[in-house]
Design an enzyme around this catalytic site. Structure first.
Site, mmCIF file in Angstrom:
data_model
loop_
_atom_site.group_PDB
_atom_site.id
_atom_site.type_symbol
_atom_site.label_atom_id
_atom_site.label_comp_id
_atom_site.label_asym_id
_atom_site.label_seq_id
_atom_site.Cartn_x
_atom_site.Cartn_y
_atom_site.Cartn_z
ATOM 1 N N HIS A 189 7.756 -1.210 10.644
ATOM 2 C CA HIS A 189 8.880 -0.824 11.510
ATOM 3 C C HIS A 189 8.464 0.088 12.651
ATOM 4 C CE1 HIS A 189 11.297 -2.625 8.305
ATOM 5 N NE2 HIS A 189 11.975 -3.020 9.353
ATOM 6 N N ARG A 210 19.677 -3.653 14.623
ATOM 7 C CA ARG A 210 19.224 -2.910 13.438
ATOM 8 C C ARG A 210 19.967 -1.578 13.397
ATOM 9 N NH1 ARG A 210 13.971 -5.196 14.823
ATOM 10 N NH2 ARG A 210 13.038 -6.196 13.010
ATOM 11 N N ARG A 262 23.547 -5.917 11.847
ATOM 12 C CA ARG A 262 23.020 -6.006 10.477
ATOM 13 C C ARG A 262 23.355 -4.723 9.740
ATOM 14 N NH1 ARG A 262 16.724 -6.589 9.278
ATOM 15 N NH2 ARG A 262 16.710 -4.424 9.939
ATOM 16 N N GLU A 278 15.062 -13.750 4.048
ATOM 17 C CA GLU A 278 13.846 -12.927 4.049
ATOM 18 C C GLU A 278 12.993 -13.094 2.801
ATOM 19 O OE1 GLU A 278 14.838 -8.861 6.264
ATOM 20 O OE2 GLU A 278 16.411 -9.500 4.923
ATOM 21 N N ASN A 310 9.420 -11.390 9.209
ATOM 22 C CA ASN A 310 8.561 -10.236 8.883
ATOM 23 C C ASN A 310 8.513 -10.052 7.371
ATOM 24 O OD1 ASN A 310 8.747 -9.993 11.611
ATOM 25 N ND2 ASN A 310 10.224 -8.335 11.567
ATOM 26 N N ASP A 311 9.694 -10.116 6.765
ATOM 27 C CA ASP A 311 9.740 -9.987 5.313
ATOM 28 C C ASP A 311 9.422 -11.314 4.625
ATOM 29 O OD1 ASP A 311 10.201 -7.303 4.635
ATOM 30 O OD2 ASP A 311 12.199 -7.450 5.491
ATOM 31 N N ARG A 313 3.410 -5.972 4.512
ATOM 32 C CA ARG A 313 3.403 -6.100 5.971
ATOM 33 C C ARG A 313 2.855 -4.871 6.692
ATOM 34 N NH1 ARG A 313 9.916 -6.225 7.190
ATOM 35 N NH2 ARG A 313 9.534 -5.336 9.214
ATOM 36 N N CYS A 357 15.211 -13.839 13.654
ATOM 37 C CA CYS A 357 15.100 -12.542 14.322
ATOM 38 C C CYS A 357 13.801 -11.830 13.931
ATOM 39 C CB CYS A 357 16.312 -11.678 14.026
ATOM 40 S SG CYS A 357 16.578 -11.436 12.274
HETATM 41 C C1 PEP Z 1 12.491 -9.376 9.163
HETATM 42 O O1 PEP Z 1 12.247 -9.062 7.999
HETATM 43 O O2 PEP Z 1 11.924 -10.313 9.763
HETATM 44 C C2 PEP Z 1 13.500 -8.615 9.934
HETATM 45 C C3 PEP Z 1 13.887 -9.001 11.129
HETATM 46 O O3 PEP Z 1 13.955 -7.470 9.372
HETATM 47 P P1 PEP Z 1 13.129 -6.085 9.416
HETATM 48 O O4 PEP Z 1 11.906 -6.314 10.275
HETATM 49 O O5 PEP Z 1 14.021 -5.049 9.983
HETATM 50 O O6 PEP Z 1 12.782 -5.880 7.989
HETATM 51 MG MG MG Z 2 13.488 -7.583 7.030
#
Ligand code: PEP
Ligand code: MG
Length: 571
Positions: A188, A295, A331, A430, A453-454, A464, A501
């Site tokens: 993040h 977010r 979200r 996710e 990402n997740d 990650r 996203c």
């Molecule tokens: C993701 O997991 O791809 C996502 C957009 O959420 P975050 O990066 O805030 O976990």
């Molecule tokens: Mg995520």
């Protein structure tokens, strides 16, 4: 003459910055455990009184300067607590502990008692206790607090690691870039750097130990190169590249007003990811089709306590009005993992990304969750808002979210509070569980958004944020791509739209592939928006569909990346 030293790291946020280093030393307490002589007891007690007085002044200043001063008032109560004071004094007088050991032992004893308590609220006071303890220790050892919100000059931050909350509080005018030893491409902290359009390189080993504040540094957020003490010629070269990048950015501006339609007429929605109103303003300026991911955790992280319904409403209302009828997907709170919230007092966990996170926290704190949903509903009367739930893994979770949302709507109907009856409620994809069960989820979700990402970390079992294994973290892994394709197909079969996203949506190599897989919406960082748009409007959907079919036949990440590179070069 001293030679410049080049360091390599992971490039995570583009741009070039030249400046002076500000090395961020995280305060470390080296604890001295000593037994003092009888004759020194009163001296140690005096020292304790002095430190307490100083800390009292610091906390009073915080109370006076913060609107929401409840937390600091609680700190003052802890500092003045007679039971704690007498415990520390007893350790100095009877056990002959030196002051720092007496403080540490007392803190540990009281923490153990707190942890054993049934009362959740009291247990939550632990974080305040820890804060006061650390403040006492810092004062005793003359270690200053980290405050990067007001800097005297422009700097490049060099740190072992940076927490998202520290990045959120950075003086945006003065911080030119940052370099860290830890961190990964989609942690993040780095997502925030991209959102702030701040060049950043992470996973840069050795640099931290070898530099000092004040040295000159160049950060290349595209190549992941960091140059310490560059020569005049090197500086000039980087300045030139920096100017060139700025020019290219300006050239993209002509794209702003064009609609996102492929050469064969397929319309795509291209939104942005935002964490603040400032980013929504940029999105508007750059012609985004709404916000695919807002977010909200940063609103919570920047606040001293849980933000009220009114405080949140104002932010969501502003986003809704700003985007003038374009969809803004809010979200709900996604805390935990690598994002902490001091006043929520999350316990340290062995596997935070597999732990108490996102929707799990919201469903465990229903009043806080409902406050957020109500603030979104209220704001929905001022534009087109959507609501999205993070990290859903089961139908029970999704049903609970929807039930709570309905309760909030019923309350509003009863009270005559206006909201958008048509508000869409969707969920993030996710986890592998969400992909596999998407068809069932589609009965209760109006839309989906793939969080790669997740999804990447959970599909590949690769953290990650861990730089040691960052080479294993790759969204072009065939398993990840097949999951994405499966999710898109299932969603369309169920008649629901699906977007993305996660950071992959803004990866220029991935854009034609995702288009070909049938993605309806791309939500990317503001810094990528126009580049992604350029690719989309120059792509042919039918050709990209073939590309996707061919890619899904390949067996390895390497083959896939090579194939996509070849395809991009043809564009
Ligand atoms: C993701 O997991 O791809 C996502 C957009 O959420 P975050 O990066 O805030 O976990
Ligand atoms: Mg995520």
């Amino acid at each position: 003459m001293r030679m410049a030293v080049l360091y390599k790291g992971i490039p995570v946020s583009k741009g070039i910055a030249l400046g002076k280093i500000l090395k961020l030393e995280t305060p470390q307490f080296i604890l001295r455990q000593e037994k003092i002589k009888k004759a020194d007891i009163e001296g140690e007690v005096e020292k304790l009184k002095e430190v307490t007085m100083k800390v009292k002044k610091q906390i009073q200043m915080l109370i006076d300067s913060h609107e929401n001063s409840d937390i600091f008032t609680a700190h003052m109560l802890i500092l003045e607590d007679p039971m704690i004071q007498s415990l520390v004094l007893k350790k100095i007088r009877s056990d002959r502990d030196n002051i720092e050991w007496a403080l540490t032992e007392s803190f540990q004893e009281i923490s153990t008692q707190f942890l054993a308590l049934e009362d959740k609220l009291l247990r939550e006071r632990m974080i305040d206790l820890k804060d006061v303890y650390e403040r006492m220790m810092r004062t005793l050892k003359n270690i200053g607090e980290i405050d990067l919100s007001q800097l005297a000059e422009e700097v490049v931050i060099v740190a072992k690691d940076l927490s998202p909350s520290l990045v959120a509080s950075l003086d945006k005018e003065k911080v030119l870039a940052f370099v860290t030893e830890l961190g990964g491409e989609t942690s993040h902290t780095t997502i925030m750097a991209r959102a702030m359009e701040l060049p950043a390189v992470v996973g840069c080993s050795d640099l931290f130990e070898e530099v000092v504040s004040g040295q000159h540094i160049v950060v290349d957020g595209m190549k992941g190169e960091v140059l310490v003490e560059p020569s005049s010629k090197e500086k000039r070269d980087y300045e030139e590249r920096k100017r060139q990048i700025e020019k290219e950015r300006e050239a993209f501006d002509s794209l702003r007003r064009l609609p996102v339609i492929t050469t064969d007429g397929k319309k795509i929605r291209l939104g942005i990811n935002a964490g603040s109103i400032a980013e929504a303003v940029i999105a508007k300026e750059r012609g985004a089709d709404g916000i695919g991911l807002f977010r909200t955790e940063f609103i919570y992280m920047e606040s001293a306590g849980f933000p009220t319904e009114k405080a949140q409403f104002k932010i969501y209302q502003e986003a809704a009005q700003l985007m003038e009828g374009q969809l803004v997907i809010i979200r709900t709170l996604d805390i935990g993992g690598d994002k902490s919230l001091p006043y929520l007092n999350l316990e340290q966990e062995m596997n935070p990304f597999l732990g108490y996170r996102a929707i799990r926290v919201s469903l465990d704190n229903i009043e806080i969750f409902k406050t957020q949903m109500k603030s979104i509903l209220r704001a929905s009367a001022f534009g087109k808002l959507g609501i999205m739930f993070p990290m859903i893994i089961s139908i029970e979770e999704l049903k609970s979210c929807r039930e709570l949302l309905e309760e909030c709507k019923d309350e509003f109907r009863e009270k005559g509070i206006p909201f958008d009856e048509e508000i869409q409620a969707g969920m993030m994809i996710e986890t592998p569980a969400a992909v596999l069960e998407l068809k069932t989820f589609a009965k209760y979700a109006d839309f989906f958004s793939i969080g790669t990402n997740d999804l990447t970390q959970y599909t590949l079992a690769v953290d990650r944020g861990n730089h040691r294994i960052h080479k294993l973290y790759n969204s072009f892994h065939p398993a990840v791509l097949r999951s994405i394709y499966q999710a898109i197909e299932a969603s369309h079969e169920a008649g629901k739209w699906i977007g993305m996203c996660g950071e992959l949506a803004g990866n220029l190599k991935a854009v034609p592939l995702l288009l070909g897989m049938g993605l309806d919406e791309f939500s990317v960082n503001t810094s990528n928006l126009l580049e992604v748009k350029e690719i989309l409007i120059n792509s042919n959907y039918q050709e990209c569909k073939e590309l996707a079919e061919n890619i899904l036949k390949l067996e390895s990440t390497e083959e896939i990346e090579l194939y996509l590179k070849g395809f991009s070069n043809r564009l």
